[in-house]
Design a protein around this motif. Structure first.
Motif, mmCIF file in Angstrom:
data_model
loop_
_atom_site.group_PDB
_atom_site.id
_atom_site.type_symbol
_atom_site.label_atom_id
_atom_site.label_comp_id
_atom_site.label_asym_id
_atom_site.label_seq_id
_atom_site.Cartn_x
_atom_site.Cartn_y
_atom_site.Cartn_z
ATOM 1 N N LEU A 93 0.823 -1.205 0.000
ATOM 2 C CA LEU A 93 0.000 0.000 0.000
ATOM 3 C C LEU A 93 0.861 1.260 0.000
ATOM 4 C CD1 LEU A 93 -2.762 -1.043 2.548
ATOM 5 C CD2 LEU A 93 -3.167 -0.345 0.176
ATOM 6 N N ILE A 94 1.901 1.281 0.814
ATOM 7 C CA ILE A 94 2.783 2.447 0.855
ATOM 8 C C ILE A 94 3.470 2.641 -0.491
ATOM 9 C CG2 ILE A 94 4.953 3.322 1.820
ATOM 10 C CD1 ILE A 94 4.047 2.276 4.523
ATOM 11 N N GLU A 95 3.953 1.556 -1.066
ATOM 12 C CA GLU A 95 4.625 1.662 -2.362
ATOM 13 C C GLU A 95 3.676 2.177 -3.437
ATOM 14 O OE1 GLU A 95 7.233 -1.091 -5.459
ATOM 15 O OE2 GLU A 95 6.717 -1.852 -3.457
ATOM 16 N N ARG A 96 2.475 1.640 -3.473
ATOM 17 C CA ARG A 96 1.489 2.085 -4.469
ATOM 18 C C ARG A 96 1.130 3.546 -4.260
ATOM 19 N NH1 ARG A 96 -3.232 -2.533 -5.107
ATOM 20 N NH2 ARG A 96 -1.902 -4.264 -5.814
ATOM 21 N N PHE A 97 0.936 3.927 -3.011
ATOM 22 C CA PHE A 97 0.541 5.305 -2.714
ATOM 23 C C PHE A 97 1.608 6.296 -3.174
ATOM 24 C CE2 PHE A 97 0.517 9.042 0.039
ATOM 25 C CZ PHE A 97 -0.773 9.510 -0.203
ATOM 26 N N TYR A 118 15.034 9.274 -6.311
ATOM 27 C CA TYR A 118 14.784 9.714 -4.937
ATOM 28 C C TYR A 118 13.670 8.889 -4.316
ATOM 29 C CZ TYR A 118 13.450 12.775 -1.043
ATOM 30 O OH TYR A 118 13.137 13.273 0.197
ATOM 31 N N LEU A 119 12.569 8.689 -5.048
ATOM 32 C CA LEU A 119 11.435 7.938 -4.509
ATOM 33 C C LEU A 119 11.799 6.480 -4.262
ATOM 34 C CD1 LEU A 119 8.462 9.412 -6.568
ATOM 35 C CD2 LEU A 119 9.098 9.889 -4.195
ATOM 36 N N GLU A 120 12.598 5.899 -5.148
ATOM 37 C CA GLU A 120 13.032 4.511 -4.935
ATOM 38 C C GLU A 120 13.858 4.404 -3.658
ATOM 39 O OE1 GLU A 120 12.067 1.834 -6.486
ATOM 40 O OE2 GLU A 120 10.838 3.025 -7.851
ATOM 41 N N CYS A 121 14.723 5.381 -3.438
ATOM 42 C CA CYS A 121 15.546 5.386 -2.219
ATOM 43 C C CYS A 121 14.664 5.600 -0.995
ATOM 44 C CB CYS A 121 16.609 6.476 -2.330
ATOM 45 S SG CYS A 121 17.784 6.477 -0.960
ATOM 46 N N TRP A 122 13.694 6.516 -1.099
ATOM 47 C CA TRP A 122 12.760 6.767 0.010
ATOM 48 C C TRP A 122 12.017 5.490 0.375
ATOM 49 C CZ3 TRP A 122 7.651 6.207 1.049
ATOM 50 C CH2 TRP A 122 7.099 6.938 2.109
ATOM 51 N N LEU A 123 11.523 4.791 -0.632
ATOM 52 C CA LEU A 123 10.796 3.541 -0.380
ATOM 53 C C LEU A 123 11.703 2.497 0.262
ATOM 54 C CD1 LEU A 123 8.667 3.260 -3.638
ATOM 55 C CD2 LEU A 123 7.768 3.310 -1.309
ATOM 56 N N ASP A 124 12.907 2.347 -0.261
ATOM 57 C CA ASP A 124 13.833 1.336 0.258
ATOM 58 C C ASP A 124 14.154 1.598 1.722
ATOM 59 O OD1 ASP A 124 15.821 -0.816 0.128
ATOM 60 O OD2 ASP A 124 17.297 0.804 0.197
ATOM 61 N N LEU A 125 14.555 2.832 2.044
ATOM 62 C CA LEU A 125 14.928 3.162 3.416
ATOM 63 C C LEU A 125 13.730 3.095 4.359
ATOM 64 C CD1 LEU A 125 17.322 6.194 2.799
ATOM 65 C CD2 LEU A 125 17.959 3.847 3.370
ATOM 66 N N SER A 126 12.593 3.631 3.902
ATOM 67 C CA SER A 126 11.408 3.677 4.762
ATOM 68 C C SER A 126 10.880 2.288 5.071
ATOM 69 C CB SER A 126 10.312 4.521 4.104
ATOM 70 O OG SER A 126 10.741 5.846 3.899
ATOM 71 N N LEU A 127 10.746 1.448 4.063
ATOM 72 C CA LEU A 127 10.170 0.127 4.282
ATOM 73 C C LEU A 127 11.106 -0.764 5.082
ATOM 74 C CD1 LEU A 127 8.432 -0.501 0.830
ATOM 75 C CD2 LEU A 127 7.376 0.109 3.009
ATOM 76 N N ARG A 128 12.408 -0.627 4.875
ATOM 77 C CA ARG A 128 13.349 -1.416 5.675
ATOM 78 C C ARG A 128 13.283 -1.005 7.142
ATOM 79 N NH1 ARG A 128 19.306 -1.756 3.560
ATOM 80 N NH2 ARG A 128 18.908 0.153 2.406
#
Length: 222
Positions: A99-103, A202-212
């Motif tokens: 859900l976070i990734e899709r959003f 930037y968004l890919e990095c945000w997703l990677d760091l946030s979800l980890r």
């Protein structure tokens, strides 16, 4: 009876009806582009009318102020996105991480497709001069993104054991601030920074760091 008299009471042609129906959207598009380019205070309704190719009276026919124009511009883009994800959250087949990734991807898709990308910077710069406008933006959009979507997703993830326990009230602010900073940077200091900046990266990095950071350690999952 003349032809003009005979046609006076008839419905307008389909082309004219379509033009009239599209006019509010055209006015909003013109206003949003000008707000981002010139700033909210510097934009006059006369400027909006000129860019939209209509009279100032036509603008007032649909919108009574610049504030109403900006609220409509943001609402028509962000409102459907928030409604879409409010429904998706209830689907048990979609994980919190998904859900976070899709959003995030849909959020950037909406912003990058129009001058909406410049709205976060616009609101930051104009908030002191137009506090009621800024308050409307925070209550109706930022708070809904935080409390109505992301906070609910985080609670779903914690409840399922997918995410580690956290201070959700502040975790959601950290996540939102990281997202909102990016378009602000692009429309301010990013314009004079010679270093390359790729929003998608930037968004890919945000997703990677946030979800980890959000995910619970394997041994702690339910």
């Amino acid at each position: 009876m003349s032809d003009s008299s005979a046609n006076r009471g008839k419905d307008p042609s389909p082309a004219r009806r379509r033009r009239k129906e599209a006019r509010p959207a055209e006015i909003v598009d013109a206003a949003l582009g000008l707000f981002v380019e010139r700033g909210f205070a510097a934009t006059r309704l006369d400027d909006v009318a000129e860019r939209a190719g209509v009279s100032k009276g036509t603008v007032y026919l649909y919108f009574d102020s610049k504030e109403a124009l900006l609220a409509e511009a943001v609402g028509r883009n962000i409102g459907p996105l928030l409604a879409e994800f409010s429904q998706a959250i209830a689907d048990p087949g979609i994980s919190a991480s998904m859900l976070i990734e899709r959003f995030v991807r849909r959020w950037w898709q909406v912003l990058s497709a129009s001058p909406m990308q410049g709205v976060p910077k616009l609101m930051m710069s104009e908030s002191g001069n137009f506090p009621e406008l800024a308050r409307h933006f925070v209550v109706n959009f930022i708070a809904r993104m935080q409390d109505g979507v992301l906070a609910t997703v985080l609670r779903k993830g914690v409840a399922s054991g997918e995410f580690a326990p956290m201070d959700i009230d502040y975790a959601v602010r950290v996540l939102i601030h990281g997202l909102v900073f990016m378009p602000i940077w692009l429309h301010s200091l990013g314009r004079v920074d010679e270093r390359p900046f790729e929003p998608d990266r930037y968004l890919e990095c945000w997703l990677d760091l946030s979800l980890r950071a959000l995910r619970a350690p394997a041994g702690d999952k339910q």
